[in-house]
Design a protein around this motif. Sequence first.
Motif, PDB file in Angstrom:
ATOM      1  N   PHE A   1      91.752 -71.293  73.225  1.00 57.88           N
ATOM      2  CA  PHE A   1      91.858 -72.265  74.312  1.00 57.88           C
ATOM      3  C   PHE A   1      93.115 -72.015  75.135  1.00 57.88           C
ATOM      4  O   PHE A   1      93.094 -72.119  76.363  1.00 57.88           O
ATOM      5  CB  PHE A   1      91.881 -73.682  73.745  1.00 57.88           C
ATOM      6  CG  PHE A   1      92.058 -74.739  74.805  1.00 57.88           C
ATOM      7  CD1 PHE A   1      91.046 -75.019  75.706  1.00 57.88           C
ATOM      8  CD2 PHE A   1      93.240 -75.446  74.900  1.00 57.88           C
ATOM      9  CE1 PHE A   1      91.209 -75.987  76.683  1.00 57.88           C
ATOM     10  CE2 PHE A   1      93.410 -76.411  75.880  1.00 57.88           C
ATOM     11  CZ  PHE A   1      92.391 -76.677  76.769  1.00 57.88           C
ATOM     12  N   ALA A   2      94.209 -71.669  74.451  1.00 59.39           N
ATOM     13  CA  ALA A   2      95.454 -71.389  75.164  1.00 59.39           C
ATOM     14  C   ALA A   2      95.333 -70.155  76.048  1.00 59.39           C
ATOM     15  O   ALA A   2      95.890 -70.109  77.141  1.00 59.39           O
ATOM     16  CB  ALA A   2      96.590 -71.202  74.166  1.00 59.39           C
TER      17      ALA A   2
ATOM     18  N   LYS B   1      85.502 -74.378  79.125  1.00 62.84           N
ATOM     19  CA  LYS B   1      84.909 -75.296  80.097  1.00 62.84           C
ATOM     20  C   LYS B   1      83.476 -74.891  80.414  1.00 62.84           C
ATOM     21  O   LYS B   1      82.590 -75.737  80.536  1.00 62.84           O
ATOM     22  CB  LYS B   1      85.751 -75.320  81.379  1.00 62.84           C
ATOM     23  CG  LYS B   1      85.190 -76.254  82.424  1.00 62.84           C
ATOM     24  CD  LYS B   1      86.121 -76.411  83.591  1.00 62.84           C
ATOM     25  CE  LYS B   1      85.504 -77.392  84.563  1.00 62.84           C
ATOM     26  NZ  LYS B   1      86.459 -77.954  85.483  1.00 62.84           N
ATOM     27  N   ILE B   2      83.252 -73.591  80.514  1.00 66.68           N
ATOM     28  CA  ILE B   2      81.904 -73.098  80.818  1.00 66.68           C
ATOM     29  C   ILE B   2      80.971 -73.284  79.625  1.00 66.68           C
ATOM     30  O   ILE B   2      79.840 -73.736  79.768  1.00 66.68           O
ATOM     31  CB  ILE B   2      81.961 -71.604  81.229  1.00 66.68           C
ATOM     32  CG1 ILE B   2      82.726 -71.459  82.546  1.00 66.68           C
ATOM     33  CG2 ILE B   2      80.563 -71.006  81.353  1.00 66.68           C
ATOM     34  CD1 ILE B   2      83.126 -70.038  82.872  1.00 66.68           C
ATOM     35  N   GLN B   3      81.471 -72.983  78.421  1.00 65.46           N
ATOM     36  CA  GLN B   3      80.608 -72.980  77.241  1.00 65.46           C
ATOM     37  C   GLN B   3      80.441 -74.356  76.612  1.00 65.46           C
ATOM     38  O   GLN B   3      79.383 -74.657  76.067  1.00 65.46           O
ATOM     39  CB  GLN B   3      81.153 -71.993  76.203  1.00 65.46           C
ATOM     40  CG  GLN B   3      81.079 -70.550  76.684  1.00 65.46           C
ATOM     41  CD  GLN B   3      81.567 -69.572  75.634  1.00 65.46           C
ATOM     42  OE1 GLN B   3      82.152 -69.950  74.628  1.00 65.46           O
ATOM     43  NE2 GLN B   3      81.332 -68.296  75.874  1.00 65.46           N
ATOM     44  N   ASN B   4      81.477 -75.184  76.653  1.00 63.21           N
ATOM     45  CA  ASN B   4      81.395 -76.507  76.038  1.00 63.21           C
ATOM     46  C   ASN B   4      82.303 -77.455  76.807  1.00 63.21           C
ATOM     47  O   ASN B   4      83.456 -77.685  76.434  1.00 63.21           O
ATOM     48  CB  ASN B   4      81.810 -76.428  74.560  1.00 63.21           C
ATOM     49  CG  ASN B   4      81.493 -77.709  73.804  1.00 63.21           C
ATOM     50  OD1 ASN B   4      81.412 -78.785  74.374  1.00 63.21           O
ATOM     51  ND2 ASN B   4      81.322 -77.583  72.497  1.00 63.21           N
TER      52      ASN B   4
ATOM     53  N   TYR C   1      86.047 -79.195  76.114  1.00 57.15           N
ATOM     54  CA  TYR C   1      87.099 -78.860  77.079  1.00 57.15           C
ATOM     55  C   TYR C   1      87.771 -80.125  77.604  1.00 57.15           C
ATOM     56  O   TYR C   1      88.997 -80.190  77.713  1.00 57.15           O
ATOM     57  CB  TYR C   1      86.508 -78.049  78.227  1.00 57.15           C
ATOM     58  CG  TYR C   1      87.477 -77.793  79.354  1.00 57.15           C
ATOM     59  CD1 TYR C   1      88.433 -76.778  79.266  1.00 57.15           C
ATOM     60  CD2 TYR C   1      87.447 -78.570  80.513  1.00 57.15           C
ATOM     61  CE1 TYR C   1      89.323 -76.552  80.298  1.00 57.15           C
ATOM     62  CE2 TYR C   1      88.336 -78.350  81.543  1.00 57.15           C
ATOM     63  CZ  TYR C   1      89.272 -77.341  81.444  1.00 57.15           C
ATOM     64  OH  TYR C   1      90.158 -77.118  82.457  1.00 57.15           O
ATOM     65  N   GLU C   2      86.974 -81.132  77.922  1.00 53.15           N
ATOM     66  CA  GLU C   2      87.534 -82.390  78.443  1.00 53.15           C
ATOM     67  C   GLU C   2      88.424 -83.073  77.411  1.00 53.15           C
ATOM     68  O   GLU C   2      89.440 -83.675  77.750  1.00 53.15           O
ATOM     69  CB  GLU C   2      86.404 -83.327  78.868  1.00 53.15           C
ATOM     70  CG  GLU C   2      85.606 -82.845  80.077  1.00 53.15           C
ATOM     71  CD  GLU C   2      86.455 -82.688  81.326  1.00 53.15           C
ATOM     72  OE1 GLU C   2      87.455 -83.428  81.474  1.00 53.15           O
ATOM     73  OE2 GLU C   2      86.115 -81.827  82.161  1.00 53.15           O
TER      74      GLU C   2
ATOM     75  N   TYR D   1      96.082 -82.084  76.394  1.00 56.43           N
ATOM     76  CA  TYR D   1      96.993 -81.040  76.873  1.00 56.43           C
ATOM     77  C   TYR D   1      96.936 -80.849  78.381  1.00 56.43           C
ATOM     78  O   TYR D   1      97.233 -79.778  78.875  1.00 56.43           O
ATOM     79  CB  TYR D   1      96.670 -79.708  76.186  1.00 56.43           C
ATOM     80  CG  TYR D   1      96.721 -79.799  74.687  1.00 56.43           C
ATOM     81  CD1 TYR D   1      97.930 -79.990  74.011  1.00 56.43           C
ATOM     82  CD2 TYR D   1      95.555 -79.709  73.935  1.00 56.43           C
ATOM     83  CE1 TYR D   1      97.974 -80.090  72.643  1.00 56.43           C
ATOM     84  CE2 TYR D   1      95.598 -79.808  72.554  1.00 56.43           C
ATOM     85  CZ  TYR D   1      96.799 -79.997  71.912  1.00 56.43           C
ATOM     86  OH  TYR D   1      96.843 -80.100  70.565  1.00 56.43           O
ATOM     87  N   GLY D   2      96.564 -81.902  79.105  1.00 55.55           N
ATOM     88  CA  GLY D   2      96.407 -81.783  80.537  1.00 55.55           C
ATOM     89  C   GLY D   2      97.671 -81.354  81.276  1.00 55.55           C
ATOM     90  O   GLY D   2      97.635 -80.525  82.169  1.00 55.55           O
TER      91      GLY D   2
END
Length: 200
Positions: free
Chosen positions: A170-171, A178-181, A185-186, A192-193
């Motif tokens: 993710f880092a 975001k594309i896959q799940n 991701y949200e 970590y926004g």
Amino acid sequence: ASTKRAMTTSFGSASFAGFLIAIINILEEVVYYALDSDSTIVNIIALIAMCVLACIRCCVDTIARNALIYCATFGIPFLEGCRRWLELDTSKFIGTIVNNVIISSALNLHLFAFTFGAALIGLGIGYGIGKGDAFTMVLMFFACSIYFLLLFDLLNEPLITLADTLFVCFAECPQILKIQNNELYEKFVAVYGDELGRHL
């Protein structure tokens, strides 16, 4: 794909990481035997060396673990994996990497809590089977606690590795998640926004 890579092209990287740990183990053994000396100065130097080696072991373990995740996931050499992880850890959101410490600690706490619970269940089973016989109760107490301890220990390491891999990936590439799940991701973005906005 990661498992295949870890057993083939990245096997040398894993061996090299193991070699580094083995060197530290040898040095720790040498220092340990040095503590038997009659000289106070030698004992003080040995204690200082033990502290230094403990710090080095901690650093090497952490770096090697995350570097091997890079090797298995992206198929890069060990030293490149070390470089990329150190770059990620220092220049990107360090809080993400610190989570592996939190997850590891939480799992260890659960390990002790559930092992104690399993021991109490074993005590109850022993009471039911043995009709109050102390030997049966003690036997079932230890049998259930050891069985659960071994079972949880088998599950513990894969869970920590999965969590570490998820954080590293993710880092490195949050947009792929975001594309896959998008739902996962949200959840990551909610935590970590700020770091994402700072480093993307």
